[in-house]
Structure formats: C-alpha cells, structure tokens
Design an enzyme around this catalytic site. Structure first.
Site, mmCIF file in Angstrom:
data_model
loop_
_atom_site.group_PDB
_atom_site.id
_atom_site.type_symbol
_atom_site.label_atom_id
_atom_site.label_comp_id
_atom_site.label_asym_id
_atom_site.label_seq_id
_atom_site.Cartn_x
_atom_site.Cartn_y
_atom_site.Cartn_z
ATOM 1 N N ASP A 1 0.830 -1.206 0.000
ATOM 2 C CA ASP A 1 0.000 0.000 0.000
ATOM 3 C C ASP A 1 0.868 1.260 0.000
ATOM 4 O O ASP A 1 2.043 1.234 0.347
ATOM 5 C CB ASP A 1 -0.950 0.007 1.190
ATOM 6 C CG ASP A 1 -0.234 -0.145 2.534
ATOM 7 O OD1 ASP A 1 0.810 -0.834 2.575
ATOM 8 O OD2 ASP A 1 -0.709 0.405 3.537
ATOM 9 N N GLU B 1 -0.699 -1.859 5.252
ATOM 10 C CA GLU B 1 0.175 -1.778 6.425
ATOM 11 C C GLU B 1 0.055 -0.430 7.110
ATOM 12 O O GLU B 1 0.203 -0.320 8.332
ATOM 13 C CB GLU B 1 1.634 -2.017 6.022
ATOM 14 C CG GLU B 1 2.597 -2.119 7.188
ATOM 15 C CD GLU B 1 3.076 -0.781 7.720
ATOM 16 O OE1 GLU B 1 3.319 -0.679 8.947
ATOM 17 O OE2 GLU B 1 3.193 0.184 6.930
#
Length: 396
Positions: free
Chosen positions: A81, A139
């Site tokens: 991400d 995350e």
C-alpha cells in the site's frame, strides 16, 4: 541452490527496478489496492503455485510454493500500500495518482519479493519445505492487514517468518538488524470534553472546555515523566486540538486527538490505564463530561532473539559482492504491523540501507521527497534469499 538463486536474482535486477517503477507510478491507498493486487496476481498467472486472493480484511494474497521434499514452512512478507502524500520527488516515474505516493518503500518491497518468489518457484524441486509468500495490503492504516491475515488461519502452519524494510539510514549494500523490541508500538486516542458554552464576559455562568483541555494537554505528559520507568520508552503527542470558535465566546466543547508510542506492551498498558484515570479526574476537577476513545493500534515489534541471530550470522558469513556490511541497529521509533506476525510466529524483520547515491542527508520514509537507491532492491532480494537458503540448509 544458493548459487543458482543468486545468479538468477542478479540477472533480473533490471526487472525488479522496472516493477518498482511501475508500482511507484501507480500507487493505491490502504484498503483500496485493487489494481495493485490484480497486478500481483497476474504476475503469478500460469506459474506452478497456489494463489490465495483477498486474504484478510482486504486485498491480501498468499502464494504457496511447495518444495520437492517435505520439511518446515516459512513465510516471507512484503506490503504494497501507499500513502496519502503529494509526491515532490524529482523522478521520471513520479506518481500518476495525485495526492498518493509510495513514500515508504512498499513498491520496492513488492518488486523484490515478486522476483525472488518467481526464482524460488523455478527452484522449488530443490526445496526441502514450503514457502508462503505474503503480499500484504494496508500496512499503513490501522487495523492494518497483518492481523486479519493471521486471523484467517492461513499462516497457522508457519515455523518462521521473515521480512525487510528499506530505510535510508545507510547506503545500499548495508543490512541492519536488531534483536528483541525493535519498532515502537502505537496507540491512537480522541478525547471529547463537553463543557457549557457562554459569553466571554461571564465565565462564571459557563464551564470552559478549552481550560479543561489545556490542562489535559499539559498534565498528560506527566504519565511519561512520572508513571513510566525512566528506563522504558514512551511518547504522547497531541496532534490536534480542535477548539476553534469566536474570540468572545466560551467554547462549549472541544476535541483532542493524539498519538502514543511505546516499546513494550507493559508500557502501553500503563499509559492506557493512567490516561483513563486522568480523564476521570478532569471530569471531577472541572465539572465537564469527557468521552475518551483509546485504540491500541500496532504492538511493539519484537524480533525473536534466536532467529535474529540466525539471520544476522547467515548474512555475515556469505561472501556476496552486493551485501557489503551487516550491522546492528538501535531500536527504531516508527511502528509496523509486521509486529502482529511476530507475536504468533518466531522470526525476524530486518533493514535494508537505501540512501540515494551522493546524498548525505536523505529524506526519511513518509517524506514527499522520499526516494531510494534502486540497488537496494537487489540487496533485499539477495539478503532474504540467503536467509531462506540458510534456513532450509539447517532444517534438512
């Protein structure tokens, strides 16, 4: 197998860089990484592996590489991400998604692991065990992806887990490690203080929420200075004090938001307990009503001492032209949801130097001008590859 793997990785260095640049140009925010997850899934299409998609609370993927011989099972994890940051780095592969940027290096993490996984797939008949490649979503934003992937039960068979993070603390070629508590844990809080509004000329007819909030801002720091062992680590940051109003009006209510960091679960529990006690006291002292939302986000990252020593010694012993130094790092202040894996599975999360060439004071992760020396991607692939080879050599 080790020599074959390293030769394969070296021959595919440019491919890793190409993948990283594609991902860098096309970043997606946590829990919205649909196209990135599809890109990863497409990479494994027609390869002799099991691909499990949408694992956990988002777009996580687990790729299972079953070796030609039975043995232990290990996990390798990379996150994918990006962050809500407007990119300012002067690179030709700048983000095409305005306000979204791979400012933490997750593009590099995914690039190295994709190619490493592909090489391991080609060599899997020589493996005496199983490798699970964990491509993890989200995350950056709590509750994160790691916890939900663990809760899926799909990693219950892991004997060990390893991961890396690129950090511009050293040049490419340097690998860092730290045993025990290595990254801070993190909590978030929001405090609403409800008083009674009124006219600035008549404070005795009102109950000023700003005064109560200002007291809290100062007093809350005594939790760190007077309730935490001086040998422990704790930080309370007030990030937002929303009390904007009119100059001659006593504010009816305010909201305060903050960030808490700590290096042990015991410290986290003390801070949570003392903050609740302090808020209760403010209600009594100032005659206000308080609503406290306190969320323990990510736990401290605790590297298993045995596996950390194993990984460090494995890398120190190899003679690899791309791994120039293996050194111990101090504990680091950021938080990382890899900590959830290490609560359940023994393993090690280590660090890959990535300071751009010729730069003395690099921009750190999460900065709009963050960039890496792309040589670090091959270093990451080889470092994790060496640890994998050493693990299976020891566990034949």
């Amino acid at each position: 197998m080790r020599s074959k793997l390293m030769e394969m990785l070296e021959s595919r260095k440019e491919e890793m860089i190409e993948i990283r640049r594609y991902l860098h140009e096309n970043p997606e925010l946590s829990f919205k990484e649909e196209k990135t997850a599809q890109y990863i899934a497409d990479f494994y299409e027609n390869k002799d592996v099991d691909v499990d998609r949408d694992v956990g609370n988002g777009y996580g993927l687990i790729i299972t590489i079953t070796g030609g011989k039975p043995g232990k099972t290990i996990g390798l994890r990379a996150d994918f991400d990006a962050l809500p940051i407007m990119e300012e780095a002067d690179v030709p592969f700048k983000s095409k998604n305005e306000g979204v940027m791979h400012a933490c290096g997750h593009d590099a993490h995914t690039a190295y692991l994709l190619v490493l996984a592909d090489c391991l797939i080609q060599l899997k008949d020589e493996l005496n065990g199983t490798i699970k490649i964990i491509h993890q979503h989200a995350e950056e934003v709590p509750p994160g992806g790691a916890k939900s992937i663990l809760e899926s039960g799909k990693l219950d068979d892991l004997d060990a887990i390893f991961g890396i993070h690129v950090l511009p603390m050293d040049e490419a070629g340097v690998v860092g490690y730290h045993s025990g508590y290595s990254f801070n844990g993190r909590s978030y809080f929001k405090l609403k203080i409800q008083g009674q509004g009124g006219h600035g000329s008549s404070p005795h007819k009102a109950n000023d929420s700003i005064v109560a909030g200002a007291h809290f801002v100062t007093a809350v720091q005594t939790i760190i200075s007077r309730r935490i062992n001086p040998m422990d680590v704790g930080v309370i940051t007030i990030g937002s004090f929303d009390g904007k109003g009119t100059f001659n009006v006593i504010k009816d209510s305010i909201e305060i938001e903050g960030d808490i960091r700590y290096m042990s679960t015991e410290t986290q529990e003390i801070i949570a307990k003392e903050m609740k006690r302090m808020v209760d006291g403010i209600e009594v002292e100032f005659g206000v009503e308080c609503t406290l939302d306190y969320e323990a986000d990510y736990p401290p990252l605790n590297n298993d001492p045995g596996y950390t020593a194993f990984a460090a010694e494995s890398l120190k012993q190899v003679k690899d032209k791309d791994i120039k130094e293996v050194k111990e790092y101090p504990p680091l202040a950021p938080s990382e949801d890899f900590a959830y894996y290490l609560e359940k599975i023994p393993g090690c999360y280590f660090f890959i130097g990535c300071t751009p060439k010729g730069v003395k004071e690099p921009y750190f992760n999460h900065h709009p001008k963050f960039d890496i020396d792309e040589d670090a991607i091959l270093v990451a692939a080889k470092a994790v590859g060496h640890v994998v080879c050493s693990y299976f050599e020891q566990n034949k």
